[in-house]
Design an enzyme around this catalytic site. Structure first.
Site, mmCIF file in Angstrom:
data_model
loop_
_atom_site.group_PDB
_atom_site.id
_atom_site.type_symbol
_atom_site.label_atom_id
_atom_site.label_comp_id
_atom_site.label_asym_id
_atom_site.label_seq_id
_atom_site.Cartn_x
_atom_site.Cartn_y
_atom_site.Cartn_z
ATOM 1 N N ARG A 56 0.840 -1.216 0.000
ATOM 2 C CA ARG A 56 0.000 0.000 0.000
ATOM 3 C C ARG A 56 0.873 1.264 0.000
ATOM 4 O O ARG A 56 0.582 2.243 0.672
ATOM 5 C CB ARG A 56 -0.916 0.041 1.228
ATOM 6 C CG ARG A 56 -1.943 -1.058 1.291
ATOM 7 C CD ARG A 56 -2.983 -0.940 0.162
ATOM 8 N NE ARG A 56 -4.112 -1.816 0.380
ATOM 9 C CZ ARG A 56 -4.117 -3.121 0.082
ATOM 10 N NH1 ARG A 56 -3.059 -3.696 -0.458
ATOM 11 N NH2 ARG A 56 -5.194 -3.839 0.300
ATOM 12 N N SER A 73 -10.426 -0.594 3.464
ATOM 13 C CA SER A 73 -9.646 -0.707 4.703
ATOM 14 C C SER A 73 -9.210 0.685 5.156
ATOM 15 O O SER A 73 -8.564 1.399 4.398
ATOM 16 C CB SER A 73 -8.380 -1.529 4.465
ATOM 17 O OG SER A 73 -8.703 -2.801 3.995
ATOM 18 N N GLU A 87 -4.565 3.786 6.297
ATOM 19 C CA GLU A 87 -4.254 3.581 4.885
ATOM 20 C C GLU A 87 -4.847 4.735 4.085
ATOM 21 O O GLU A 87 -4.316 5.172 3.076
ATOM 22 C CB GLU A 87 -4.880 2.253 4.433
ATOM 23 C CG GLU A 87 -4.478 1.854 3.046
ATOM 24 C CD GLU A 87 -5.471 0.929 2.382
ATOM 25 O OE1 GLU A 87 -6.200 1.378 1.482
ATOM 26 O OE2 GLU A 87 -5.504 -0.253 2.761
#
Ligand code: EPU
Length: 337
Positions: A162, A237, A333
């Site tokens: 990520r 997420s 995130e």
């Protein structure tokens, strides 16, 4: 070039947060983009893609450039492979569907991920054993300051979990305008190692799955766990899964032998943040219109009228509780603005 003032961004972010942009331009060509950058060189700007990985906590007192570049083109093709150039404003899942229809393999595990193609490299989108970097060739970007075009190769992008150069040293300096991806036309390299995919395919009795079957399995899994942003505001997420050292992991494991984990390398272990958040008691909890999804604790949701600030406060409360209970820091995130 049409400029709109005081524009609500509610429809432009998947959390459905109702904040306003001081001014807003929908950019549908590279020329318009360069013109906007030239005409408003001294103004602060915010670059908006699919709005699926941001939490807006206040009005944006800046010029918002909404990247709406469209089109898909074949750059190279052989018997086995194809290289496609996809414009940044194409919707990611629609692009995956285009590939499935054309019989191109490589992105089927990334079905149903919200957002646009141009923002996919920024966080190196990933799911069910595949990451964007696995099919990525290069991307084109415009440097905001100079309006010059620059090509970023896969190595230039410094992809991680990520993560990419666009979240680090290049952050805020470039606008990605197109992405080149290499896909297979035959002998697809299927990724079915992820337990949930194997289970789903077994349920359907597929012993020799194709790319369509994998996409269907991924869609079924995602729909069973993840809320659809068009029905319930969310950004997927909210936190990354924390990666800890072998030593920290051993201490954690001694106390919580039942916890799921993935071995990243001999020295690094990933612990699912969703598990930590669930253990901390937040799964399915609702605080006003801000909440933690009932089926996946990693996903924060807006039940309707939550403000970005309320969701941020909930995220911070979760972060603190997880740290107090497990001594582990979970990093968002989602980009908080
Ligand atoms: N878990 C819990 N409780 C929860 C959620 C998860 O105990 O509420 C446990 C599960 O039981 C499982 C483990 O955590 O043992 C992992 O759960 P899951 O397979 O659902 O994946 P994840 O680690 O929670 C990551 C990605 C997702 C991606 C899936 C599948 C991150 C931050 N998230 O989630 O990505 O779809 O794996 O590959 O890495 C996204 O980035 O927006 C996203 C949805």
């Amino acid at each position: 070039m049409q400029i709109e003032s005081n524009k609500s961004l509610k429809e432009f972010n998947t959390f459905n947060i109702d904040v306003k942009a001081k001014s807003f331009v929908s950019v549908n060509s590279v020329e318009t983009l360069k013109e906007a950058l030239r005409n408003y060189a001294t103004e602060d700007k915010f670059i908006l893609g699919g709005g699926s990985n941001i939490l807006l906590t206040s009005d944006l007192d800046v010029l918002v450039l909404h990247i709406n570049l469209r089109g898909i083109k074949i750059l190279e093709e052989s018997e086995e492979e194809v290289v496609l150039e996809v414009q940044a404003g194409e919707n990611w899942h629609e692009f995956v569907c285009y590939c499935l229809e054309a019989g191109y393999g490589g992105v089927e595990n990334l079905s149903l991920i919200p957002g646009n193609v141009g923002t996919a490299p920024i966080q190196n989108i990933g799911a069910y054993g595949v990451e964007l970097k696995d099919v990525f060739v290069r991307c084109e970007a415009i440097e905001i300051k100079t309006r010059q075009q620059r090509t970023f190769t896969k190595t230039d992008c410094k992809f991680g979990y990520r993560d990419s150069i666009f979240k680090n040293e290049a952050k805020g300096h470039y606008i990605i305008t197109s992405v080149a991806l290499k896909l297979t036309k035959k002998n697809h390299k299927l990724s079915t190692s992820y337990g949930a995919i194997r289970d789903e395919l077994a349920k359907e009795g597929k012993t020799q799955p194709g790319i369509q079957d994998i996409s269907r399995a991924v869609i079924a899994i995602r729909k069973s766990k993840l809320p659809d942003p068009s029905e319930l505001g969310n950004s997927g997420s909210f936190f990354k899964n924390p990666v800890v050292s072998a030593e920290e992991f051993q201490q954690f494991r001694n106390k919580h032998p039942e916890a799921p984990y993935y071995e990243v390398s001999a020295t690094e272990f990933k612990i699912p943040a969703g598990w930590l958040i669930e253990q901390a008691g937040f799964k399915g909890q609702r605080f006003g219109d801000a909440g933690v999804h009932e089926k996946q604790a990693l996903v924060l949701v807006n039940y309707g009228e939550a403000t970005g600030e309320q969701i941020r406060e909930l995220a911070m409360t979760i972060q603190q509780k997880v740290r107090d209970l497990f001594g582990i820091y979970i990093e968002p995130e989602v980009t908080i603005i």
